[in-house]
Design a protein around this motif. Sequence first.
Motif, PDB file in Angstrom:
ATOM      1  N   UNK A  76       0.843  -1.194   0.000  1.00 49.02           N
ATOM      2  CA  UNK A  76       0.000   0.000   0.000  1.00 49.02           C
ATOM      3  C   UNK A  76       0.880   1.246   0.000  1.00 49.02           C
ATOM      4  N   UNK A  77       0.553   2.213  -0.849  1.00 51.28           N
ATOM      5  CA  UNK A  77       1.201   3.530  -0.774  1.00 51.28           C
ATOM      6  C   UNK A  77       0.343   4.394   0.126  1.00 51.28           C
ATOM      7  N   UNK A  78       0.894   4.798   1.248  1.00 54.92           N
ATOM      8  CA  UNK A  78       0.102   5.513   2.247  1.00 54.92           C
ATOM      9  C   UNK A  78       0.132   7.019   2.005  1.00 54.92           C
ATOM     10  N   UNK A  79      -0.989   7.642   2.261  1.00 54.98           N
ATOM     11  CA  UNK A  79      -1.135   9.088   2.128  1.00 54.98           C
ATOM     12  C   UNK A  79      -1.531   9.675   3.474  1.00 54.98           C
ATOM     13  N   UNK A  80      -1.275  10.955   3.710  1.00 57.64           N
ATOM     14  CA  UNK A  80      -1.719  11.593   4.949  1.00 57.64           C
ATOM     15  C   UNK A  80      -3.221  11.397   5.136  1.00 57.64           C
ATOM     16  N   UNK A  81      -3.656  10.892   6.266  1.00 52.50           N
ATOM     17  CA  UNK A  81      -5.076  10.515   6.416  1.00 52.50           C
ATOM     18  C   UNK A  81      -6.048  11.683   6.421  1.00 52.50           C
ATOM     19  N   UNK A  82      -5.558  12.915   6.642  1.00 49.21           N
ATOM     20  CA  UNK A  82      -6.467  14.062   6.708  1.00 49.21           C
ATOM     21  C   UNK A  82      -6.222  15.042   5.564  1.00 49.21           C
ATOM     22  N   UNK A  83      -5.690  14.520   4.464  1.00 47.90           N
ATOM     23  CA  UNK A  83      -5.376  15.387   3.323  1.00 47.90           C
ATOM     24  C   UNK A  83      -6.608  16.057   2.749  1.00 47.90           C
ATOM     25  N   UNK A  84      -7.791  15.445   2.916  1.00 40.95           N
ATOM     26  CA  UNK A  84      -9.023  16.011   2.377  1.00 40.95           C
ATOM     27  C   UNK A  84      -9.709  16.960   3.349  1.00 40.95           C
ATOM     28  N   UNK A  89      -2.525   6.273  19.304  1.00 42.87           N
ATOM     29  CA  UNK A  89      -2.074   7.482  19.988  1.00 42.87           C
ATOM     30  C   UNK A  89      -1.666   8.472  18.903  1.00 42.87           C
ATOM     31  N   UNK A  90      -2.164   9.710  18.975  1.00 44.94           N
ATOM     32  CA  UNK A  90      -1.871  10.667  17.901  1.00 44.94           C
ATOM     33  C   UNK A  90      -0.556  11.400  18.100  1.00 44.94           C
ATOM     34  N   UNK A  91       0.038  11.279  19.282  1.00 47.00           N
ATOM     35  CA  UNK A  91       1.334  11.912  19.490  1.00 47.00           C
ATOM     36  C   UNK A  91       1.581  12.243  20.942  1.00 47.00           C
ATOM     37  N   UNK A  92       2.687  12.940  21.171  1.00 49.68           N
ATOM     38  CA  UNK A  92       3.131  13.320  22.521  1.00 49.68           C
ATOM     39  C   UNK A  92       3.748  14.704  22.386  1.00 49.68           C
ATOM     40  N   UNK A  93       3.350  15.615  23.247  1.00 53.00           N
ATOM     41  CA  UNK A  93       3.816  16.997  23.164  1.00 53.00           C
ATOM     42  C   UNK A  93       5.342  17.077  23.192  1.00 53.00           C
ATOM     43  N   UNK A  94       5.898  17.788  22.230  1.00 52.68           N
ATOM     44  CA  UNK A  94       7.338  18.013  22.121  1.00 52.68           C
ATOM     45  C   UNK A  94       8.128  16.732  21.893  1.00 52.68           C
ATOM     46  N   UNK A  95       7.445  15.641  21.491  1.00 53.45           N
ATOM     47  CA  UNK A  95       8.131  14.369  21.317  1.00 53.45           C
ATOM     48  C   UNK A  95       7.924  13.806  19.917  1.00 53.45           C
ATOM     49  N   UNK A  96       6.686  13.448  19.581  1.00 52.97           N
ATOM     50  CA  UNK A  96       6.425  12.866  18.271  1.00 52.97           C
ATOM     51  C   UNK A  96       4.956  13.096  17.913  1.00 52.97           C
ATOM     52  N   UNK A  97       4.660  13.045  16.631  1.00 49.73           N
ATOM     53  CA  UNK A  97       3.280  13.087  16.158  1.00 49.73           C
ATOM     54  C   UNK A  97       3.096  11.980  15.128  1.00 49.73           C
ATOM     55  N   UNK A  98       1.922  11.417  15.100  1.00 50.77           N
ATOM     56  CA  UNK A  98       1.632  10.283  14.225  1.00 50.77           C
ATOM     57  C   UNK A  98       1.678  10.703  12.761  1.00 50.77           C
ATOM     58  N   UNK A  99       2.517  10.032  11.988  1.00 51.92           N
ATOM     59  CA  UNK A  99       2.632  10.292  10.552  1.00 51.92           C
ATOM     60  C   UNK A  99       2.737   8.962   9.822  1.00 51.92           C
ATOM     61  N   UNK A 100       2.072   8.832   8.692  1.00 50.19           N
ATOM     62  CA  UNK A 100       2.090   7.538   8.004  1.00 50.19           C
ATOM     63  C   UNK A 100       3.438   7.227   7.387  1.00 50.19           C
ATOM     64  N   UNK A 101       3.716   5.924   7.277  1.00 48.44           N
ATOM     65  CA  UNK A 101       4.878   5.471   6.522  1.00 48.44           C
ATOM     66  C   UNK A 101       4.673   5.794   5.046  1.00 48.44           C
ATOM     67  N   UNK A 102       5.743   5.699   4.264  1.00 50.41           N
ATOM     68  CA  UNK A 102       5.623   5.903   2.815  1.00 50.41           C
ATOM     69  C   UNK A 102       4.865   4.755   2.164  1.00 50.41           C
ATOM     70  N   UNK A 103       5.205   3.543   2.571  1.00 50.45           N
ATOM     71  CA  UNK A 103       4.556   2.346   2.049  1.00 50.45           C
ATOM     72  C   UNK A 103       4.282   1.399   3.212  1.00 50.45           C
ATOM     73  N   UNK A 104       3.312   0.514   3.010  1.00 47.42           N
ATOM     74  CA  UNK A 104       3.012  -0.516   3.998  1.00 47.42           C
ATOM     75  C   UNK A 104       2.779  -1.843   3.294  1.00 47.42           C
ATOM     76  N   UNK A 105       3.359  -2.895   3.845  1.00 46.02           N
ATOM     77  CA  UNK A 105       3.022  -4.252   3.430  1.00 46.02           C
ATOM     78  C   UNK A 105       1.925  -4.740   4.366  1.00 46.02           C
ATOM     79  N   UNK A 106       0.732  -4.924   3.814  1.00 45.38           N
ATOM     80  CA  UNK A 106      -0.397  -5.422   4.605  1.00 45.38           C
ATOM     81  C   UNK A 106      -0.272  -6.938   4.694  1.00 45.38           C
ATOM     82  N   UNK A 107       0.602  -7.387   5.576  1.00 45.68           N
ATOM     83  CA  UNK A 107       0.988  -8.795   5.629  1.00 45.68           C
ATOM     84  C   UNK A 107      -0.187  -9.696   5.999  1.00 45.68           C
ATOM     85  N   UNK A 108      -0.295 -10.797   5.290  1.00 40.68           N
ATOM     86  CA  UNK A 108      -1.292 -11.817   5.601  1.00 40.68           C
ATOM     87  C   UNK A 108      -0.655 -13.139   5.992  1.00 40.68           C
TER      88      UNK A 108
END
Length: 601
Positions: free
Chosen positions: A66-74, A99-118
């Motif tokens: 999967x090629x991931x895109x920012x989830x709130x681009x729209x 978890x959407x993030x932590x102040x002054x630490x990190x914020x949730x951002x999608x990977x460039x690609x994902x292998x949806x492993x089965x």
Amino acid sequence: MKRRDLLKAAATLPLLPLLMRSGTALAHGAGTLATALRSRVRPGQTGWPATAEWERLKRDVGGRLLKLEPPFAQGAASPALKQLANPFAVGDNPALTLTSGWADAWTSQPSSYAVAAENTADVVAAVNFAREHHLRLVVKGGGHSYQGTSDAPDSLLVWTRHMNKIALHDAFVPHGCVGHMSPQAAVSVETGAMWIDAYNAVTTHGGRYVQGGGCTTVGVAGLVQSGGFGSFSKNWGTAASNLLEAEVVTADGQVRIANARTNPELFWGLKGGGGGSLGVVTRMTLRTFELPEFFGGMGLIIKADSDTAYRALIAEAVDFYRRALFNPHWGEQMKFYGGDTLDISMMFQGLSKQQAEQTWAPFVDWVHARKNYRITKPFQALAAPAQHLWDAEFLRKYAPNIIVSDDRPNAPRDHFVWAGDRDQAGWFIQGYQSAWLPASLLQPGQQTPLVNALFEAAQHQGVSLHFNKGLAGAPADAIARARDTATHPQVLDAFALAISASGGDPAFPGMPGTKPDLAMARRMAAAVEKTMDALRVVAPDAGSYVSESDYFLHDWQQGFWGSNYPRLAAAKRKYDPDGLFFVHHGVGSEEWNADGFTRKG
């Protein structure tokens, strides 16, 4: 996120073509290519896989790239906005984390690609691709990590959500252990399964118990690898201590079985060494236990009319815990808040409702006999046949207010979250710290300092004592199993894990609406710090639980694993010598910059 060290990464770029041609020699010489480069590549940099190479990976994984895109681009029209109230829906989106993030630490951002492993072969293909192309690799199952360990931009994600098969065993013996271990009842769980899936199979339908987590949407594999506490750990120990065997894809792309006799150091490291550091677990087999007759819970909130009365209430609660609750029957929390308030919400096993009420009667009578206390939530105990604790149909009929079902069309009927956990979906952390509290503090001569510390802690952010997250008071066999794990040794002697935390509404990057108030978040983080400073007066050397701890913990190796860290580091060097697997404050992460892209030195 912390600032990236782009200059060091850029300095290596002119060498990439030469190094790529000599990769085979490097693998057998001074080190692998990843070590020589000292950095991983990002999109747009020389060495980032070409489109044709991504297409090859896509073919290798049966089209599940999967090629991931920012989830709130729209913006306001983004479908992800409608998902945020449903933790199952959030978990089903590879571009989101719980978890959407932590102040002054990190914020949730999608990977460039994902292998949806089965299947395991999909994981192998992803690991090999990341290693060969020097990519930042991320692994996500449940996606609950407070510290963002399943999240990194510019990375390749191994997304295991669809690997969720479960099988029960009447007489399981780990590979290579015939004649060394007796057959025992167990359950094998694929890496993407959530605890509600495991409980549904093992308890609701199988009539047995598996030690897991309290939140139903947490991933099985991530919890086990971090230690894993549930409401009844005071009786059955940690999830990690009940691991019998794991299937793991290591950094060299090999599929390995890990148990007490096969790859034993890898096995030991997986039992509490933290998820995402040693390999990608694809399957775990855990021992199961006979069910008690009843599981149950109780609740009570008391407000004192003065600080003096509150201090006396804390003293009575601490001593009552030592006298009546410091045993394998009881788990969960007492919360000490500002406003002179004590909030008690505990779970029990192996007791009837009447027995639970009898246990608490002396404490409730003590409160009623004094005029300077007001009960704002009356004492109530509930119990049910143990097989129905995670039985969604039973709960909908008899206790509909305590669960929230996955309300999407065609969602599994057995999927629900506890009503009190639903607001964690997408939450943004302002501050979070924990500390193991030694059982010696419960001795009569030590209770006064503990009471004073709890009173002082309540004046800031407040603190919860999670009694089930300390194994002091557990049966000897549960403690012995936990001793043979990588979890911090302090857990064996702790009567509770103290937690102070603060969080706010979801704050994903690009999400429409108000951005997080960082000034307020910093004030709340400071209050959490003051709360825990008060407790460290009586537990100055207390370690922390790796899954529930401070993102900014300085001496994290000692804080998370204590004397176990050197052994964990040795396992890391053996199974991942070039550091393919990186997570924040994970084993071996001290060799890399904060974002995991550039090796130090």
